[in-house]
Motif scaffolding. Structure first.
Motif, PDB file in Angstrom:
ATOM      1  N   THR A  39      -7.164   3.966   1.414  1.00  0.00           N
ATOM      2  CA  THR A  39      -6.746   2.959   2.044  1.00  0.00           C
ATOM      3  C   THR A  39      -6.312   3.357   3.560  1.00  0.00           C
ATOM      4  N   ALA A  40      -6.894   4.450   3.763  1.00  0.00           N
ATOM      5  CA  ALA A  40      -6.275   5.126   5.291  1.00  0.00           C
ATOM      6  C   ALA A  40      -7.049   4.639   6.271  1.00  0.00           C
ATOM      7  N   GLN A  41      -6.246   4.114   7.349  1.00  0.00           N
ATOM      8  CA  GLN A  41      -6.903   3.519   8.573  1.00  0.00           C
ATOM      9  C   GLN A  41      -7.029   4.317   9.780  1.00  0.00           C
ATOM     10  N   ASP A  42      -6.381   5.742   9.618  1.00  0.00           N
ATOM     11  CA  ASP A  42      -6.536   6.693  10.728  1.00  0.00           C
ATOM     12  C   ASP A  42      -7.225   7.843  10.238  1.00  0.00           C
ATOM     13  N   ALA A  43      -7.941   8.349  11.116  1.00  0.00           N
ATOM     14  CA  ALA A  43      -8.738   9.490  10.823  1.00  0.00           C
ATOM     15  C   ALA A  43      -8.336  10.783  10.209  1.00  0.00           C
ATOM     16  N   PHE A  44      -6.965  11.066  10.705  1.00  0.00           N
ATOM     17  CA  PHE A  44      -6.420  12.319  10.424  1.00  0.00           C
ATOM     18  C   PHE A  44      -5.705  11.989   9.265  1.00  0.00           C
ATOM     19  N   THR A  91       0.872  -1.183   0.255  1.00  0.00           N
ATOM     20  CA  THR A  91      -0.061  -0.003  -0.241  1.00  0.00           C
ATOM     21  C   THR A  91       0.913   1.296   0.026  1.00  0.00           C
ATOM     22  N   VAL A  92       1.920   1.364   0.600  1.00  0.00           N
ATOM     23  CA  VAL A  92       2.753   2.337   0.938  1.00  0.00           C
ATOM     24  C   VAL A  92       3.502   2.299  -0.651  1.00  0.00           C
ATOM     25  N   ILE A  93       3.830   1.631  -1.176  1.00  0.00           N
ATOM     26  CA  ILE A  93       4.249   1.477  -2.486  1.00  0.00           C
ATOM     27  C   ILE A  93       3.414   2.387  -3.465  1.00  0.00           C
ATOM     28  N   LEU A  94       2.166   1.898  -3.378  1.00  0.00           N
ATOM     29  CA  LEU A  94       1.151   2.200  -4.162  1.00  0.00           C
ATOM     30  C   LEU A  94       0.837   3.686  -3.947  1.00  0.00           C
TER      31      LEU A  94
END
Lengths: 469, 489
Positions: free
Chosen positions: B122-127, B3-6
């Motif tokens: 893909t974010a799993q953190d609200a901020f 995901t980070v690479i994406l």
């Protein structure tokens, strides 16, 4: 302490450099001096609180951090004085020396531990600014600005001094910790009203210095008349130092519940009023410089939220918030004023239309201005977003939800005027006065690039600096 | 890590793009987008449907505040990442023949936006989610504003103001939720903003009631749902074709996705409290969009209003809170993305050849351009939801979901299919059939490059229409998880 000594000595040294009659040397020399001061200042980091002059000044992490902000800001601002170098401005050495001396005042303001030091610091900073405001002496507006700033400034200095005197009368001391003790354990209840009046008068004096409403009225006129280069200094360094001093005053001197009961409502009202006047005032402006002046008022409002929401110590969320915000704000404001100065110098106009088509003629200038505007508006990817975020979080945590909601609504308003330069630069076409590319030296390009980069680093990796105090 | 690479690849490519000039930038950007798509496909192939939260990466971001750089994918995220990474190269290819000033900047902005979009999904953190939400907004503002039509400054300003105001409300909601959380398992900060802790909050019904509107504001504007839609037709019309495709094909899905991921499971009681109202608004949007579409004289505006109508149905499906409705929304996001991008592309192809978008000026294109006609017809029938096309699967499931919630609402929402047939077939008739007009005398058929854009879209129209299970299968687990979170509290 090193930075105060160094700045004073280097300021004097810089005056002697002026005898060489070669302006080319002055700018690199001044920048080198500031780089040196910045480095030396960092040596005191994490060294603990070091008292000087019978505890009148205390160098601790708080003062080192804010000294870093003001020195860095001045350093990044200096390249925009290159026009003075090129034009062979006769007083350049004096200008630089005055900037260095006023930085001495700024450092004293962030490091004071004694009300006299606060006063001396403010005056050292201000007197240099009165002179610089009028430095364009053949320009009537500049004269007017200097006179206005000087008269108002000395008047509020009197008020501040009066406030200090009353506080001294009520507590018998100038030392911050002793005042704080005396406020918490009053010996004589009849002296309490005097203390509170003194406190409120000091609030007025500080409010003027950071251009918080209702003591902001000088700001737009003075900024407009002051040469852009010094206006940028005024709106960044003076404000950052002023807020550090203000925070220290409220947090260390008057945290007692009884005193808070007096100043907290006052400050909250000032904060809301500042936000309102700053943002609504900026909407109506046609000159970018005046817009930036009102924007500087509005940012004083956001910073005041940090003051209102303090949690009783200089290491807490709100102190960190104010530090981060001052840094992000200073960097973005220097970038905005820097671009504006370059454009205004060549196109001879300071209104929004003067920026028309800048993206086509000077993509770098347009990009940096855009980053600065987005940061001031508090849009993510820039430091301004996290500055607002930290301050608002601190306020929400302490229960000031209403104030934060108001501030959020006001920052929605601010998007209107911060987008106008972007629209002018990217979406409007050039006309006869604006179709020539602006001449930017590689030195200035590098500074602008650094400013934009710094804003974005603060916006992407805020963790680097967000919790250091 | 994938995901980070994406996330990083498009940014890196966007920065590198500055070293390319003109045509080389075009090729490089397309290549970079294609690599991104290949990476996403690789993710899909190695994806295990039975596990949630794969390819995740969690690292401290703002340690002092307990905010982490936490990304990861479940089936729903994966579907949307696939859609994004598939459409971006298509959109880049679609702008292949256009004369774009400052090409490298234009393409860099598109790639930069791709990072924001993938980040949102893909974010799993609200901020992080909020951050990415805005990262996706800034490039589209410049894409639409700098390369747009006559009224661009005014229109994009309105768009920007609407979306940012919506987002600020969402941020306010997130900040409130953030302060309700406890410290993370590892870390010193007093609060954290991880999605899991948002799901596990104990909020009173009253809190949820107003939090619902704070968070929903951002999604409602982005979709857009009636009555927050007024920026949409103007912005779609004034933006250059690639920006319109990005807006309608991908960005609109951010709103639906946001509702599914960040609204339903976080404030379930708030949702059930306002469910009826939102459904009514959505259904008003469906009918309203369709009726206005019938009256449109401009091809692009007609598609814009049709999109408004279709997104209303997706919102209705999501807020029916049924498994079938949510599944319908997840597949319809794909289908709509494909169809609307194709439709806008054809509208743009017609405009470039004739210089007009007015329906009244067009006519008789079938004879000069049979290939274009066929492509247009396929995409149009997909939009109308003809069985065996992608639109049918989605709309059927969505309507079934709404029907399950309330039969009357289902019946009213079902009118959308009839109305869509009315305005789309009518447009087809007046643009493609009928007598020639002076504008269309020298009309030429699709070029090879244009066909290369449309071919994959058309393949997908049938692929999703014939084998919907391949895609439904992916999102099933995620949809069940979301519904479980809703029911749990």
């Amino acid at each position: 302490m090193n930075s105060i000594i160094l700045l004073s000595v280097l300021g004097l040294g810089n005056l002697f450099l002026g005898f060489l009659r070669s302006n080319r040397l002055l700018l690199p020399a001044a920048m080198l001096m500031l780089a040196l001061v910045f480095g030396i200042n960092l040596i005191d980091w994490n060294e603990g609180a070091q008292p000087f002059f019978n505890d009148m000044l205390v160098i601790d992490n708080f003062s080192v951090a804010f000294t870093g902000v003001v020195v860095l800001t001045t350093f990044l601002l200096l390249p925009f004085s290159q026009k003075y170098v090129r034009d062979g401005q006769a007083n350049l050495a004096e200008y630089y020396s005055l900037l260095l001396f006023s930085l001495v005042g700024a450092v004293m303001m962030v490091a004071y531990n004694h009300l006299l030091m606060l006063f001396v610091g403010i005056e050292t900073l201000s007197i240099a600014m009165y002179v610089l405001a009028g430095s364009d002496k053949r320009n009537l507006r500049s004269n007017e600005a200097a006179l206005k700033y000087f008269l108002m400034g000395s008047f509020t200095t009197g008020i501040l001094l009066f406030g200090i005197a009353l506080v001294y009368g009520a507590t018998g001391t100038f030392q911050l910790s002793q005042i704080s003790f005396a406020v918490q354990n009053p010996i004589n209840d009849s002296l309490q009203p005097m203390l509170y009046i003194g406190m409120l008068l000091m609030l007025v004096g500080m409010g003027f210095k950071v251009s918080a409403a209702p003591f902001h009225f000088w700001t737009p006129d003075v900024y407009e008349g002051t040469p852009t280069f010094f206006a940028a200094f005024m709106s960044t360094v003076v404000k950052a130092a002023g807020f550090a001093a203000f925070l220290k005053l409220m947090v260390q001197v008057f945290p007692a519940a009884s005193a808070q009961g007096v100043w907290l409502p006052t400050l909250t009202a000032m904060c809301a009023l500042t936000l309102l006047i700053g943002n609504v005032g900026a909407v109506a402006q046609t000159s970018v410089k005046r817009m930036l002046a009102y924007s500087s008022v509005s940012h004083a409002g956001y910073l005041l939220i940090g003051l209102v929401a303090f949690n009783g110590q200089l290491e807490g969320a709100s102190a960190n918030g104010i530090f981060f915000y001052s840094l992000a704000y200073s960097v973005a404001t220097v970038a905005a004023f820097g671009v504006l100065k370059l454009v205004a110098d060549q196109r001879q106009r300071e209104d929004y239309n003067g920026l028309n088509g800048l993206a086509k003629t000077n993509p770098l200038l347009a990009f940096v201005m855009t980053v600065a505007m987005l940061s001031l508006a508090g849009i993510p990817l820039t430091g301004g977003f996290f500055g607002k975020f930290f301050i608002f979080s601190a306020a929400v945590e302490n229960g000031y939800i209403g104030l934060v909601v108001f501030a959020v609504v006001m920052s929605m308003v601010s998007i209107y005027y911060y987008l106008r330069p972007i629209i002018a630069m990217y979406m409007r076409n050039t006309d006869v006065t604006t179709d020539e590319p602006i001449h930017v030296t590689s030195f200035q390009s590098a500074a602008l690039f650094l400013l934009a980069l710094l804003t974005m680093v603060l916006g992407v990796l805020p963790g680097l600096l967000s919790g250091i105090l | 890590m994938l995901t980070v690479i994406l996330l990083l690849w498009p940014v890196a490519a966007a920065l590198l793009l500055h070293f390319f000039k003109g045509g080389a930038a075009r090729v490089a950007a397309f290549g970079a987008a294609l690599v991104e798509f290949v990476l996403a496909v690789y993710a899909a192939l190695t994806f295990n449907v039975n596990h949630s939260g794969q390819f995740s990466f969690n690292h401290e971001w703002i340690a002092s505040a307990g905010i982490n750089f936490h990304v990861g994918m479940d089936g729903l995220s994966l579907l949307l990442v696939l859609l994004t990474t598939f459409l971006v190269p298509i959109i880049l290819l679609a702008s292949y023949r256009r004369n774009i000033e400052n090409e490298s900047v234009f393409y860099a902005l598109v790639l930069f936006m791709e990072t924001g979009l993938v980040g949102v999904f893909t974010a799993q953190d609200a901020f992080l989610f909020y951050f990415m939400w805005e990262v996706a907004l800034i490039p589209i503002y410049f894409l639409a504003g700098v390369w747009g039509g006559e009224n661009r400054a005014k229109v994009t300003f309105k768009f920007f103001l609407y979306t940012i105001v919506g987002s600020l409300f969402m941020l306010a909601g997130f900040v409130y939720l953030y302060f309700q959380t406890g410290p993370a398992a590892s870390g010193l900060a007093a609060h954290n903003s991880d999605i899991a802790s948002f799901y596990n909050l104990n909020l009173s019904v009253q809190e949820q009631s107003w939090l619902f509107w704070l968070i929903f504001a951002a999604f409602a504007v982005k979709m857009p749902i009636f009555p927050f839609h007024t920026w949409q037709p103007d912005t779609y019309t004034e933006s250059p074709a690639p920006a319109t495709m990005l807006l309608s094909g991908i960005m609109l899905k951010m709103g639906i996705y946001g509702c599914m991921r960040w609204l339903l499971p976080v404030v379930p009681s708030g949702v059930s409290q306002w469910q009826n109202l939102v459904l009514i608004l959505a259904i008003i949007g469906i009918i309203y969009g369709a009726i206005i579409a019938i009256r449109q004289q401009d091809v692009k505006r007609l598609i814009a209003y049709s999109s408004l109508s279709h997104v209303g149905l997706m919102a209705a499906g999501v807020f029916s809170l049924t498994q079938i409705g949510l599944q319908g929304a997840s597949i319809q996001m794909l289908a709509h993305g494909i169809n609307v991008v194709g439709m806008f592309f054809i509208a743009d192809a017609i405009e470039r050849r004739t210089g007009t978008r007015a329906i009244a000026n067009l006519g008789g294109l079938t004879r000069q351009a049979p290939v274009l006609t066929v492509c247009f017809l396929v995409l149009l029938l997909g939009t109308v939801a003809l069985p065996l096309t992608n639109g049918f699967v989605g709309e059927f499931l969505l309507l079934a979901g709404v029907y399950e919630y309330n039969a009357w609402m289902g019946a009213v929402a079902g009118v959308t299919i009839i109305l869509a047939a009315v305005y789309l077939l009518r447009m087809f008739q007046r643009v493609m059939l009928g007598p020639d007009s002076s504008f269309t005398a020298t009309f030429t058929d699709l070029t090879g490059a244009e066909l290369a854009v449309l071919a994959p879209l058309i393949v997908l129209v049938f692929w999703i229409g014939l084998f919907p299970n391949m895609f439904l299968h992916l999102s099933e687990g995620s949809v069940m998880n979301i519904l479980n979170e809703v029911v749990k509290r």
